[in-house]
Design a protein around this motif. Structure first.
Motif, PDB file in Angstrom:
ATOM      1  N   SER A   1       0.840  -1.263   0.006  1.00  0.00           N
ATOM      2  CA  SER A   1      -0.012   0.115   0.028  1.00  0.00           C
ATOM      3  C   SER A   1       0.773   1.096   0.015  1.00  0.00           C
ATOM      4  O   SER A   1       0.246   2.574  -0.081  1.00  0.00           O
ATOM      5  CB  SER A   1      -1.286  -0.123   1.034  1.00  0.00           C
ATOM      6  OG  SER A   1      -1.959  -1.239   1.167  1.00  0.00           O
ATOM      7  N   LYS A   2       2.368   1.265  -0.047  1.00  0.00           N
ATOM      8  CA  LYS A   2       2.807   2.533  -0.117  1.00  0.00           C
ATOM      9  C   LYS A   2       3.129   2.789  -1.246  1.00  0.00           C
ATOM     10  O   LYS A   2       2.996   2.249  -2.375  1.00  0.00           O
ATOM     11  CB  LYS A   2       4.469   2.150   0.553  1.00  0.00           C
ATOM     12  CG  LYS A   2       4.394   1.778   2.143  1.00  0.00           C
ATOM     13  CD  LYS A   2       4.021   2.641   2.878  1.00  0.00           C
ATOM     14  CE  LYS A   2       4.200   2.289   4.506  1.00  0.00           C
ATOM     15  NZ  LYS A   2       3.833   3.254   5.466  1.00  0.00           N
ATOM     16  N   TYR A   3       3.354   4.304  -1.510  1.00  0.00           N
ATOM     17  CA  TYR A   3       3.552   4.981  -2.695  1.00  0.00           C
ATOM     18  C   TYR A   3       5.033   4.862  -3.040  1.00  0.00           C
ATOM     19  O   TYR A   3       5.817   5.203  -1.954  1.00  0.00           O
ATOM     20  CB  TYR A   3       3.212   6.514  -2.820  1.00  0.00           C
ATOM     21  CG  TYR A   3       1.580   6.405  -3.050  1.00  0.00           C
ATOM     22  CD1 TYR A   3       1.366   6.679  -4.452  1.00  0.00           C
ATOM     23  CD2 TYR A   3       0.485   6.412  -2.179  1.00  0.00           C
ATOM     24  CE1 TYR A   3      -0.218   6.620  -4.862  1.00  0.00           C
ATOM     25  CE2 TYR A   3      -0.694   6.463  -2.541  1.00  0.00           C
ATOM     26  CZ  TYR A   3      -1.060   6.612  -3.768  1.00  0.00           C
ATOM     27  OH  TYR A   3      -2.426   6.812  -4.297  1.00  0.00           O
ATOM     28  N   VAL A   4       5.563   4.614  -4.210  1.00  0.00           N
ATOM     29  CA  VAL A   4       6.965   4.152  -4.381  1.00  0.00           C
ATOM     30  C   VAL A   4       7.259   4.803  -5.885  1.00  0.00           C
ATOM     31  O   VAL A   4       6.382   5.293  -6.615  1.00  0.00           O
ATOM     32  CB  VAL A   4       7.428   2.811  -4.172  1.00  0.00           C
ATOM     33  CG1 VAL A   4       6.938   2.389  -3.041  1.00  0.00           C
ATOM     34  CG2 VAL A   4       6.505   1.965  -5.252  1.00  0.00           C
ATOM     35  N   PHE A   5       8.697   4.832  -6.093  1.00  0.00           N
ATOM     36  CA  PHE A   5       9.112   4.969  -7.630  1.00  0.00           C
ATOM     37  C   PHE A   5       9.256   3.521  -8.382  1.00  0.00           C
ATOM     38  O   PHE A   5       9.139   2.734  -7.595  1.00  0.00           O
ATOM     39  CB  PHE A   5      10.746   5.551  -7.651  1.00  0.00           C
ATOM     40  CG  PHE A   5      10.822   6.846  -6.545  1.00  0.00           C
ATOM     41  CD1 PHE A   5      10.233   7.649  -6.644  1.00  0.00           C
ATOM     42  CD2 PHE A   5      11.467   6.622  -5.441  1.00  0.00           C
ATOM     43  CE1 PHE A   5      10.118   9.055  -6.200  1.00  0.00           C
ATOM     44  CE2 PHE A   5      11.542   7.776  -4.703  1.00  0.00           C
ATOM     45  CZ  PHE A   5      11.065   8.870  -4.779  1.00  0.00           C
TER      46      PHE A   5
END
Length: 231
Positions: free
Chosen positions: A46-50
């Protein structure tokens, strides 16, 4: 000196990885491309990442060019038993951008060398991967106790090196959802891993002030966490 992570009492082996911090615009208008990992993902759910991931065996077979200073910094302080060459790290970052965002960081030209399966679409598009514009800006080893551990190199890239429409994510896989461009400073309001927050701050500083002569490295490969600067 190289370290064997399995002999350090850690519960997971460390894999080499590469990540693309793709930006467009300048100053207060600078934006970065990010997406959200699935809630069921084994690593950072659920994390925002590159866009990014592990270096694959096929990445070792891809021919790309990097500036000599980038090669030198990428070669410093390996922590895995058989670290990939800098060209493979850059190739992995470019491939992950294609797979996870559907964007090709490439330049028109005939394919150079063998054609691995993961790169067939590049060749069909009449492109070869372009790494000359990549800048190695950050490195971090995942701490012990995580479900997966990576020695991740973060590359800053400009949207001008993307071939095609940078807003067209239709060819992306489903590994990242909610792919979008977001203002660099607003991105810190998203649900981010700690390292992603730090990398965003580093990218913002580089875009505003220029790149320093060294690269930050959070080294968690040993018994103690160490902050280093590579250069």
């Amino acid at each position: 000196m190289r370290h064997d992570p399995e002999n350090l009492g850690h519960d997971r082996p460390i894999r080499d990885a590469a990540t693309i911090v793709l930006v467009r615009g300048t100053g207060d208008d600078a934006q970065v491309l990010m997406g959200q990992r699935g809630e069921g993902a084994a690593f950072m759910p659920s994390k925002y990442v590159f866009p990014g991931g592990a270096v694959d065996a096929d990445d070792w077979r891809v021919t790309v060019s990097l500036p000599e200073d980038q090669i030198a910094r990428l070669s410093l302080r390996p922590v895995t038993e058989n670290p990939p060459p800098p060209a493979a790290m850059a190739a992995a970052a470019i491939r992950e951008l294609w797979e996870e965002a559907g964007l090709m960081l490439g330049t028109p030209g005939d394919w150079q060398g063998p054609l691995p399966d993961d790169w067939v679409d590049f060749a069909k598009a009449g492109l070869r991967p372009r790494a000359e514009g990549l800048r190695f800006i950050f490195r971090a080893v995942t701490p012990p106790g995580r479900t997966r551990r990576f020695d991740a190199r973060f590359f800053l890239a400009r949207v001008e090196d993307v071939h095609g429409d940078p807003d067209d994510f239709s060819r992306a896989t489903d590994e990242l959802s909610h792919l979008h461009w977001i203002a660099l400073r607003e991105a810190r309001r998203l649900d981010l891993p700690f390292i992603t927050e730090v990398v965003l701050a580093e990218a913002d500083a580089i875009l505003r002030e220029g790149a320093p002569d060294t690269v930050p490295f959070f080294d968690n490969s040993g018994a103690e966490s160490t902050f280093r600067r590579l250069g």
